[in-house]
Scaffold this motif. Structure first.
Motif, PDB file in Angstrom:
ATOM      1  N   ASP A 150     -14.219   1.555  -3.929  1.00  0.00           N
ATOM      2  CA  ASP A 150     -14.817   2.673  -4.033  1.00  0.00           C
ATOM      3  C   ASP A 150     -15.269   3.048  -2.891  1.00  0.00           C
ATOM      4  N   ALA A 151     -15.093   2.852  -1.747  1.00  0.00           N
ATOM      5  CA  ALA A 151     -15.920   3.125  -0.420  1.00  0.00           C
ATOM      6  C   ALA A 151     -15.385   4.093   0.055  1.00  0.00           C
ATOM      7  N   LEU A 152     -15.653   5.885   0.928  1.00  0.00           N
ATOM      8  CA  LEU A 152     -14.820   6.415   1.336  1.00  0.00           C
ATOM      9  C   LEU A 152     -16.206   7.161   2.569  1.00  0.00           C
ATOM     10  N   PRO A 153     -15.887   7.383   3.356  1.00  0.00           N
ATOM     11  CA  PRO A 153     -16.956   7.611   4.760  1.00  0.00           C
ATOM     12  C   PRO A 153     -16.645   9.288   4.882  1.00  0.00           C
TER      13      PRO A 153
ATOM     14  N   LEU B  24       0.987  -0.787   0.059  1.00  0.00           N
ATOM     15  CA  LEU B  24       0.056   0.256   0.233  1.00  0.00           C
ATOM     16  C   LEU B  24       1.231   1.360  -0.119  1.00  0.00           C
ATOM     17  N   GLU B  25       0.432   2.330  -1.235  1.00  0.00           N
ATOM     18  CA  GLU B  25       1.949   3.248  -1.521  1.00  0.00           C
ATOM     19  C   GLU B  25       0.382   4.387  -1.226  1.00  0.00           C
ATOM     20  N   LEU B  26       0.829   5.181  -0.055  1.00  0.00           N
ATOM     21  CA  LEU B  26       0.371   6.285  -0.029  1.00  0.00           C
ATOM     22  C   LEU B  26       0.554   7.677  -0.052  1.00  0.00           C
ATOM     23  N   ASN B  27       0.212   8.876  -0.632  1.00  0.00           N
ATOM     24  CA  ASN B  27       0.953  10.387  -1.396  1.00  0.00           C
ATOM     25  C   ASN B  27      -0.350  11.397  -0.717  1.00  0.00           C
ATOM     26  N   ASN B  28       0.235  12.189   0.560  1.00  0.00           N
ATOM     27  CA  ASN B  28      -0.185  13.215   0.277  1.00  0.00           C
ATOM     28  C   ASN B  28      -1.964  13.261   1.251  1.00  0.00           C
TER      29      ASN B  28
ATOM     30  N   GLU C 160      -8.811   2.636   5.026  1.00  0.00           N
ATOM     31  CA  GLU C 160      -9.880   3.316   4.774  1.00  0.00           C
ATOM     32  C   GLU C 160      -9.226   3.586   2.923  1.00  0.00           C
ATOM     33  N   ALA C 161      -8.218   3.945   2.738  1.00  0.00           N
ATOM     34  CA  ALA C 161      -7.176   3.448   1.219  1.00  0.00           C
ATOM     35  C   ALA C 161      -7.590   2.953   0.276  1.00  0.00           C
ATOM     36  N   VAL C 162      -7.649   1.965   1.288  1.00  0.00           N
ATOM     37  CA  VAL C 162      -7.640   0.565   0.860  1.00  0.00           C
ATOM     38  C   VAL C 162      -9.035   0.266  -0.009  1.00  0.00           C
TER      39      VAL C 162
END
Length: 902
Positions: free
Chosen positions: A49-52, A6-10, A41-43
């Protein structure tokens, strides 16, 4: 599927992070607020396509855009793929093949279709709902849905299980059925209109034949008139050639007359210009001497102005030097005074050394005592606030405890109403099933009656064996009797169903009223929290009183220390000022020497400048004499300037005058020749013959125009009739097509009605079967979690959880905290297995609000769940660290989350 990276940016508190995951248990640990839930949440956002919340709220504060990338190993082909999603300033959403380095698809629809295929999730399953309500349940909400009322649970799980899809599908088929019905009505109307129109087809075909004959006669007459017109046009063209020749010579003579008049005017104007140029030559020669004298005076004026500017610069320089001398003298006096003050300050510095040491000692003592005094004041303020808070907490505790008793009473009433609803639903379901069975049997009986009525040969409709007439009558009589009994029983059951529905509605209204009251009442946790708040206030008040008594004795000597400091009169500041003055003595000596040297240099420069000014004394007289010469010769200078250019063009102007005169003479000769040619052409032209031929042509053209108009009208009428005939013939064909379409639509309408009925009847049975399969799977998982398969977990059609132990059934609210957490986990994991082939699971703080013993027990149970290849467990303590295969530790530093080595 297995998540590899898993890679996150900002993303929220992550500036940049890349985290690898393994098979087995992946424990994500860190303090509260460290950003653990953000990983789940990122996964969910990238794969489901799920984000609260909105994507903009997912972007790190201060950044314009962010991105999430999940690298997964597909179960479909055992290959790694990277799903990347950007948000904020960019909306890129795509899938890459990691091994080939190629982009496979892009766009939300295509990416989610790819993910659904490789996760092997059915098309009917909503990915976002599957993640939110089963796979990636948010922190603190794992058991919330099962503690809700049945109506609220229905709203959550109906959407996940697509319970309403059958009714929705049947309802959606109603619209096509209505459209087919409307199309049939429109077809009937169209057929009626076509029949009326086709009655006129024979009459129109006869009229079309008569009009074709009339058009042929008119075309013949038109050809005769056109030949006569062509002969007349040949004669007219010959006469027009002569007329154009006459008109051409007349026009040419007129143009040449106009040219002669214009050239006469131009020739006179050019002659006058030549005369003016000769006068200008004489004027320039008369004023040449004065002009040259004026030019010489101008050159002298420029030299005198340059000398004047140089003298002005010397005067300014003289004033500047005098000012500089005055300033330098004043500066020398000031520096001498400052040097004397510096010598006196050196003596003061040594005298104040002991007083400064005494001052610093007293200041340190005063600072310590002042901090103690401030602490004592703060304690007094806090003690007063805590006393008020203690009184308020006591009052609140009493009120919360009283209302909690009310909540317990309401819960008991709610349980009774829920039980009543359950009994009513069970009875209602039995009645519905009985009605369906009765209708099936009744349909079979009616089919037998129809078969008996239509049989010519005496054969039994059931066994197809020969029947006698008496036996046939007997079979028919029994079938009629059975039909009547079944109809009566079905009607009674329908009445009973209506009564059950009314009772169920009343119970539902009562339950909703009790739920509204219950939601406004406090829980046990609030009572316990109020008790703890009262005890905490009492403890803090006692601690503050003891600390105040200790500090009061320490600040008694503060006044004496402050008086001693005031008596010293701040010797440190006086010593510091004196030291600053003394330190400047060496610099003042150098500056004074430089100032005296500069004063002597400037005085010498002033003497040299005075000598230069005396040498420029005769400049004013020379300027006066040159100004007089400029005034005397100014008029001659201006005269030469005014006439010089005109005098220069004398030869050019006189030559132009000669050319204009020659052009005028040539134009007069051309005019005479044109008038002669005009007279000759006029003698050859016959005006009367020309007018007669024109009259004949107009008459022929009028006759042809009339014929053309008649032909146009008849042709247009013929075309219209042909169009109407063709249209009616096409409508004959269309009538046959409409008849065929009517038959097709009738069959389609009957088929749609049959499909709607089948789908509506199948929905409840499929839902019960799905809930039963989830319940059975959840029971197995619950036994694994608890290590005890004697307790039977059930999940009913109202989505409520029950636990049966030794024949005693308990509702979800009656379970302990550990049992509730295990039961909720079991149902949600069973949902994941039933609705997909996923073998991963996410647990966000599953042991929250449990004591250490229960937390350790539940952690061991979670880790023992079978059938999942990859588990993600989030925890703020070390519960899962020992048994994990991969540990991810997060640390929050300021507004950033960092991934640190375990």
């Amino acid at each position: 599927m297995r998540i590899l990276e898993l890679e996150l940016n900002n993303v929220k508190s992550y500036e940049h992070a890349r985290i690898s995951f393994t098979e087995g248990v992946n424990a994500i640990v860190g303090q509260n607020g460290a950003g653990k839930s953000t990983l789940i949440e990122a996964v969910g956002y990238a794969l489901f396509d799920a984000l609260p919340y909105t994507a903009l709220e997912f972007v790190r504060e201060g950044a314009r855009s962010g991105s999430v990338a999940v690298t997964l190993l597909s179960r479909l082909d055992e290959r790694p793929y990277r799903v990347e999603r950007r948000f904020g300033g960019s909306t890129l959403y795509g899938v890459h093949d990691v091994e080939l380095g190629q982009k496979l698809c892009e766009g939300k629809a295509d990416v989610l279709a790819f993910v659904r295929r490789h996760l092997r999730v059915d098309l009917s399953v909503d990915l976002a709902r599957l993640f939110t309500n089963a796979l990636g349940v948010a922190q603190g909400t794992l058991t919330t849905a099962f503690a809700e009322t049945p109506s609220n649970r229905k709203g959550i799980f109906d959407a996940l299980l697509q319970v309403d899809d059958y009714n929705l599908a049947a309802e959606r088929l109603r619209e096509p059925w209505r459209r087919v019905e409307e199309q049939l009505k429109e077809l009937a109307l169209d057929l009626a209109v076509l029949e009326t129109r086709l009655e006129k087809l024979s009459e129109l075909e006869q009229s079309l034949a008569r009009r074709s004959l009339e058009l042929a006669q008119l075309h013949q007459l038109q050809s005769t008139q056109e030949r006569a017109l062509q002969a007349n046009q040949v004669r007219l063209q010959q006469l027009e050639l002569h007329k154009r020749a006459v008109d051409g010579w007349r026009a040419q003579a007129g143009r040449q007359e106009e040219m002669v008049r214009g050239l006469s005017v131009q020739s006179e104007r050019d002659r006058q210009a030549c005369v003016e140029a000769e006068a200008a030559v004489a004027m320039v020669a008369a004023n040449r001497t004065g002009h040259d004298a004026y030019v010489a005076a101008q050159a002298a004026q420029e030299e005198l102005q340059a000398r004047q500017q140089a003298r002005n610069m010397l005067v300014k320089r003289q004033a500047s030097l005098e000012k500089e001398i005055a300033l330098a003298a004043a500066r020398c006096q000031q520096l001498e005074q400052e040097r004397a003050d510096a010598l006196a300050a050196e003596a003061v510095v040594g005298e104040l050394a002991s007083a400064v040491q005494r001052q610093e000692s007293l200041e340190r003592t005063a600072a310590l005592l002042e901090r103690t005094e401030n602490r004592l004041t703060e304690l007094e303020r806090r003690q007063g606030l805590l006393a008020d808070s203690q009184r308020q907490q006591g009052i609140r505790h009493g009120a919360v405890a009283q209302r909690y008793q009310e909540a317990l009473a309401v819960e008991a009433q709610m349980a009774a109403v829920a039980e009543r609803e359950r009994v009513l639903r069970g009875s209602q379901e039995q009645l519905r099933e009985r009605v369906v069975r009765q209708q099936t049997v009744l349909a079979e009986v009616e089919r037998q009656l129809v078969a008996l009525a239509g049989i010519e040969a005496p054969l039994c409709p059931l066994c197809e064996q020969p029947l006698s007439t008496a036996h046939r009558s007997d079979v028919r009589a029994r079938s009629l009797e059975r039909q009547s009994a079944l109809s009566l029983a079905a009607e009674q059951d329908r009445v009973a169903l209506a009564e059950q529905e009314q009772l169920l509605v009343a119970a539902g209204q009562e339950r909703q009223r009790l739920e509204a009251v219950w939601r406004r009442l406090p829980r046990l946790a609030e009572v316990v929290a109020a008790e703890q708040a009262v005890a905490e206030c009492s403890r803090e008040v006692a601690e503050l009183a003891a600390e105040r008594q200790q500090l009061a004795g320490e600040v008694a000597g503060l006044a004496e220390v402050r008086a001693a400091l005031a008596a010293l009169d701040d010797p440190r500041t006086r010593r510091m000022l004196a030291a600053q003055k003394a330190a400047r003595r060496a610099a003042l000596d150098q500056e004074l020497f430089a100032a005296v040297d500069r004063l002597g240099t400037v005085r010498a420069q002033l003497q040299v400048l005075g000598i230069e000014l005396e040498a420029a004394g005769d400049l004013d007289l020379a300027q006066q004499q040159n100004a007089l010469a400029l005034r005397q010769h100014a008029a001659a200078y201006q005269a030469v300037l005014s006439y010089y250019q005109l005098a220069e063009r004398r030869g050019e102007r006189c030559k132009i005058a000669e050319q204009s005169l020659e052009m005028l003479r040539q134009a007069e000769r051309d005019l005479a020749a044109s008038r002669l040619s005009f007279d000759e052409a006029l003698a050859l032209f016959d005006q009367s013959s020309y007018q007669q031929v024109q009259t004949e042509e107009r008459a022929l053209r009028q006759q042809l125009g009339s014929l053309s108009a008649s032909l146009s009208l008849l042709t247009r009428a013929q075309a219209e009739e042909e169009a109407r005939v063709n249209s009616l013939r096409a409508e004959q064909v269309r009538r046959g097509e409409l008849v065929s379409e009517r038959s097709r639509l009738t069959r389609q309408k009957e088929a749609l009605e049959a499909v709607r009925t089948t789908i509506k009847q199948a929905g409840p049975h499929v839902t019960r079967a799905l809930v039963q399969r989830v319940s059975e799977g959840a029971a197995v998982i619950f036994g694994e979690l608890m290590g005890d398969h004697r307790r039977i977990l059930g999940w009913g059609t109202d989505y409520g959880i029950t636990l049966t132990t030794d024949g005693v059934e308990r509702s979800f609210r009656q379970l302990s905290g550990g049992e509730q957490m295990s039961a909720a986990l079991a149902v949600r994991l069973a949902l994941v297995r039933e609705m997909s082939t996923l073998t991963i699971a996410f647990f966000d703080e599953p042991t929250a609000n449990l004591d250490s013993v229960r937390r350790e027990a539940l952690a061991q149970q979670i880790l023992s769940v079978r059938g999942f290849t990859q588990l993600f467990v989030i925890s703020h303590d070390d519960t899962f660290e020992e048994a994990t295969q991969n540990l991810v530790r997060l640390v929050r530093q300021g507004n950033r989350t960092l991934v640190v080595d375990p």
